[in-house]
Design a protein around this motif. Structure first.
Motif, PDB file in Angstrom:
ATOM      1  N   ARG A 346       0.864  -1.180   0.000  1.00  0.00           N
ATOM      2  CA  ARG A 346       0.000   0.000   0.000  1.00  0.00           C
ATOM      3  C   ARG A 346       0.902   1.232   0.000  1.00  0.00           C
ATOM      4  O   ARG A 346       1.803   1.348   0.838  1.00  0.00           O
ATOM      5  CB  ARG A 346      -0.895   0.011   1.239  1.00  0.00           C
ATOM      6  N   THR A 347       0.662   2.154  -0.938  1.00  0.00           N
ATOM      7  CA  THR A 347       1.474   3.357  -1.063  1.00  0.00           C
ATOM      8  C   THR A 347       0.569   4.582  -1.025  1.00  0.00           C
ATOM      9  O   THR A 347      -0.459   4.627  -1.713  1.00  0.00           O
ATOM     10  CB  THR A 347       2.274   3.345  -2.375  1.00  0.00           C
ATOM     11  N   ILE A 348       0.961   5.574  -0.244  1.00  0.00           N
ATOM     12  CA  ILE A 348       0.226   6.832  -0.123  1.00  0.00           C
ATOM     13  C   ILE A 348       0.959   7.914  -0.919  1.00  0.00           C
ATOM     14  O   ILE A 348       2.153   8.125  -0.740  1.00  0.00           O
ATOM     15  CB  ILE A 348       0.096   7.259   1.353  1.00  0.00           C
ATOM     16  N   THR A 349       0.235   8.585  -1.793  1.00  0.00           N
ATOM     17  CA  THR A 349       0.842   9.605  -2.645  1.00  0.00           C
ATOM     18  C   THR A 349       1.201  10.865  -1.857  1.00  0.00           C
ATOM     19  O   THR A 349       0.481  11.243  -0.930  1.00  0.00           O
ATOM     20  CB  THR A 349      -0.111   9.987  -3.786  1.00  0.00           C
ATOM     21  N   PRO A 350       2.286  11.551  -2.231  1.00  0.00           N
ATOM     22  CA  PRO A 350       2.594  12.841  -1.596  1.00  0.00           C
ATOM     23  C   PRO A 350       1.825  14.008  -2.206  1.00  0.00           C
ATOM     24  O   PRO A 350       1.880  15.115  -1.685  1.00  0.00           O
ATOM     25  CB  PRO A 350       4.095  12.989  -1.849  1.00  0.00           C
ATOM     26  N   THR A 351       1.130  13.792  -3.327  1.00  0.00           N
ATOM     27  CA  THR A 351       0.346  14.877  -3.912  1.00  0.00           C
ATOM     28  C   THR A 351      -0.910  15.114  -3.087  1.00  0.00           C
ATOM     29  O   THR A 351      -1.416  14.209  -2.411  1.00  0.00           O
ATOM     30  CB  THR A 351      -0.043  14.573  -5.360  1.00  0.00           C
ATOM     31  N   GLN A 352      -1.449  16.332  -3.161  1.00  0.00           N
ATOM     32  CA  GLN A 352      -2.593  16.702  -2.345  1.00  0.00           C
ATOM     33  C   GLN A 352      -3.731  17.233  -3.214  1.00  0.00           C
ATOM     34  O   GLN A 352      -3.493  17.872  -4.240  1.00  0.00           O
ATOM     35  CB  GLN A 352      -2.193  17.781  -1.331  1.00  0.00           C
ATOM     36  N   ASN A 353      -4.940  16.955  -2.794  1.00  0.00           N
ATOM     37  CA  ASN A 353      -6.098  17.511  -3.479  1.00  0.00           C
ATOM     38  C   ASN A 353      -6.012  19.033  -3.484  1.00  0.00           C
ATOM     39  O   ASN A 353      -5.626  19.655  -2.496  1.00  0.00           O
ATOM     40  CB  ASN A 353      -7.393  17.067  -2.795  1.00  0.00           C
ATOM     41  N   GLY A 354      -6.352  19.620  -4.601  1.00  0.00           N
ATOM     42  CA  GLY A 354      -6.256  21.057  -4.763  1.00  0.00           C
ATOM     43  C   GLY A 354      -4.919  21.512  -5.317  1.00  0.00           C
ATOM     44  O   GLY A 354      -4.780  22.663  -5.714  1.00  0.00           O
ATOM     45  N   ASP A 397      -6.576  19.344 -10.135  1.00  0.00           N
ATOM     46  CA  ASP A 397      -7.262  20.593  -9.800  1.00  0.00           C
ATOM     47  C   ASP A 397      -6.309  21.706  -9.385  1.00  0.00           C
ATOM     48  O   ASP A 397      -6.658  22.570  -8.579  1.00  0.00           O
ATOM     49  CB  ASP A 397      -8.256  20.335  -8.665  1.00  0.00           C
ATOM     50  N   ARG A 398      -5.125  21.722  -9.952  1.00  0.00           N
ATOM     51  CA  ARG A 398      -4.164  22.767  -9.595  1.00  0.00           C
ATOM     52  C   ARG A 398      -4.384  23.999 -10.469  1.00  0.00           C
ATOM     53  O   ARG A 398      -4.322  23.926 -11.700  1.00  0.00           O
ATOM     54  CB  ARG A 398      -2.745  22.257  -9.774  1.00  0.00           C
ATOM     55  N   VAL A 399      -4.620  25.143  -9.866  1.00  0.00           N
ATOM     56  CA  VAL A 399      -4.825  26.396 -10.589  1.00  0.00           C
ATOM     57  C   VAL A 399      -3.481  26.931 -11.062  1.00  0.00           C
ATOM     58  O   VAL A 399      -2.505  26.961 -10.306  1.00  0.00           O
ATOM     59  CB  VAL A 399      -5.527  27.433  -9.686  1.00  0.00           C
ATOM     60  N   THR A 400      -3.408  27.353 -12.330  1.00  0.00           N
ATOM     61  CA  THR A 400      -2.198  27.947 -12.875  1.00  0.00           C
ATOM     62  C   THR A 400      -2.547  29.288 -13.523  1.00  0.00           C
ATOM     63  O   THR A 400      -3.728  29.632 -13.688  1.00  0.00           O
ATOM     64  CB  THR A 400      -1.547  27.030 -13.925  1.00  0.00           C
ATOM     65  N   ALA A 401      -1.513  30.022 -13.899  1.00  0.00           N
ATOM     66  CA  ALA A 401      -1.727  31.303 -14.576  1.00  0.00           C
ATOM     67  C   ALA A 401      -0.564  31.566 -15.513  1.00  0.00           C
ATOM     68  O   ALA A 401       0.597  31.525 -15.091  1.00  0.00           O
ATOM     69  CB  ALA A 401      -1.866  32.440 -13.575  1.00  0.00           C
ATOM     70  N   ALA A 402      -0.867  31.797 -16.773  1.00  0.00           N
ATOM     71  CA  ALA A 402       0.155  32.236 -17.715  1.00  0.00           C
ATOM     72  C   ALA A 402       0.397  33.722 -17.519  1.00  0.00           C
ATOM     73  O   ALA A 402      -0.539  34.494 -17.267  1.00  0.00           O
ATOM     74  CB  ALA A 402      -0.300  31.961 -19.144  1.00  0.00           C
ATOM     75  N   TYR A 403       1.678  34.126 -17.602  1.00  0.00           N
ATOM     76  CA  TYR A 403       2.066  35.538 -17.554  1.00  0.00           C
ATOM     77  C   TYR A 403       1.617  36.199 -16.249  1.00  0.00           C
ATOM     78  O   TYR A 403       1.187  37.354 -16.228  1.00  0.00           O
ATOM     79  CB  TYR A 403       1.508  36.299 -18.762  1.00  0.00           C
TER      80      TYR A 403
END
Length: 434
Positions: A346-354, A397-403
């Motif tokens: 069993r492996t738990i991911t280090p990534t998080q929701n959001g 669901d990671r928010v990004t922004a160009a420029y």
């Protein structure tokens, strides 16, 4: 009028994501654990406590007290499947309202199949001291989305390769205690590309390509305690601070963004891969049956940001969390020559929701393993293992922004899903003594 932007922040974010990509094949984040056909066959449930060259990556104490020169090699095919699905991602260009990002809304199997090689050699100096070297590729993957995918502004094509060379020494301290130490010399090479939005949706996208490579260093230390019934191994593998130097190319931007087209050399990125603490035990129940257990804690919290040097000079957060894996398994000797094994991890991911993006489609997973070994003669043994890895569904669901921070800032509200993700892992290897 044009806006000269030293480096589009979306592009910098793509650099972060590429170097921190989660290979959803058999991994905790972008660490690939499949460095041994034996380990693959028992879900990596006893590696730090086992002995011989095949286990040198997990514990340099594994070679202490060997009596023969020995080598181990393996090749592991990683065959991932899964869908990365748009669930309503929006983009807002300057002076406009949020609208759907468009493009192909379903990316099927974006992570490429691959073969992971590994090998080790050990040489006894005397009955207590042995030297060895392991060559592995612990952080490697390739992912390829279609050019018109809904993910195109954060993920298009990515390739990450590492080669870890681990010279090691193992020493017998007493008849029940062995210790070991190693230097990890690691070469990293990365390539990625992604699209950049022009200010009008009617205009074709621009593009960005990033390349980088570098040599970096870490270390490993381990101990093994053993008697006729029980073997215990404990290992610490250090975090490695990576510095990659390469080129950034931005092209295809028009109108007010045309001044941002550029070709920059000498761009640097620094980031930390995680350290590991591994604890493993093997209980010899009978002459035929051995039970295995192993737990590992990964300091993914060290992967908190990518720091980009001149001429970019920005630090971008990643916000990974520490993670862990636990595994159990067994080896059963059918005969003096043939051994069967199996395990569960069993492996738990280090990534998080959001905070999960399309270049990072990782989630918690179960690994089901089976394998075996056959001794051809007293010098040669063949090992094989297979895994089926089942990933949980997860949000992207990671928010990004160009420029970002300029008058033409273009936010992208990522809303996607990882669905039906699984992988088949097939490993074949051999051990030789001479």
């Amino acid at each position: 009028m044009s806006f000269r932007i030293k480096a589009p922040l979306l592009g910098a974010t793509a650099l972060v994501s590429a170097f921190g990509f989660q290979g959803t094949a058999h991994a905790d984040a972008f660490y690939l654990e499949a460095q041994s056909a034996i380990g693959t066959g028992r879900a990596f449930s006893g590696e730090a406590a086992d002995r011989g060259a095949a286990f040198l990556w997990w514990n340099p104490a594994a070679i202490a007290g060997i009596t023969d020169r020995s080598a181990a090699i393996s090749a592991t095919a990683i065959l991932p499947k899964g869908d990365v699905i748009d669930n309503g991602t929006l983009i807002r260009r300057p002076g406009q309202s949020f609208v759907p990002v468009g493009g192909n809304g379903v990316a099927r199997d974006p992570i490429s199949n691959g073969v992971l090689p590994s090998g080790a050699f050990a040489y006894p100096i005397n009955d207590r001291i042995a030297l060895g070297v392991a060559v592995t590729s612990p952080f490697s993957f390739t992912t390829d989305y279609d050019a018109n995918s809904w993910t195109r502004y954060s993920a298009d094509k990515t390739r990450l390769r590492t080669i870890d060379i681990q010279p090691s020494i193992g020493v017998v301290v007493t008849d029940w205690l062995s210790v070991g130490g190693a230097l990890n010399v690691e070469y990293t090479d990365a390539y990625l590309s992604n699209a950049l939005p022009n200010v009008q949706a009617s205009l074709p996208d621009g593009s960005q390509t990033l390349k980088g490579h570098g040599w970096d260093f870490g270390w490993t230390a381990g101990v093994q305690l053993h008697n006729s019934a029980v073997s215990v191994g404990i290992t610490y593998k250090s975090s490695i601070k990576h510095t990659l130097t390469g080129n950034l190319t931005v092209a295809g931007l028009v109108g007010p963004l045309a001044g941002s087209n550029a070709s920059l050399s000498g761009v640097q990125a620094q980031f930390n891969t995680p350290g590991q603490i591994i604890a493993s035990g093997r209980l010899h129940v009978t002459n035929a049956l051995t039970l295995n257990a192993q737990g590992a804690v990964y300091s993914w919290g060290k992967f908190d940001a990518i720091r980009l040097g001149a001429p970019l000079n920005v630090a971008l957060p990643e916000n990974y969390r520490d993670s862990f894996s636990v595994a159990g398994g067994f080896d059963y000797a059918l005969s003096p020559k043939a051994t069967l094994r199996a395990g569960l991890q069993r492996t738990i991911t280090p990534t998080q929701n959001g905070l999960r993006d399309a270049r990072v489609p990782d989630s918690n997973r179960w690994t089901y393993a089976a394998g075996g070994s056959y001794q051809l003669n007293r010098h040669i043994t063949i090992d094989a293992g297979a895994n089926y890895v089942q990933f949980n569904d997860a949000t992207i669901d990671r928010v990004t922004a160009a420029y970002a921070g300029t008058p033409v800032q273009t936010p992208i509200l990522t809303n996607g899903l990882l669905r039906n993700a699984h992988a088949l892992v097939l490993s074949l290897g051999g051990r030789v003594s001479f």
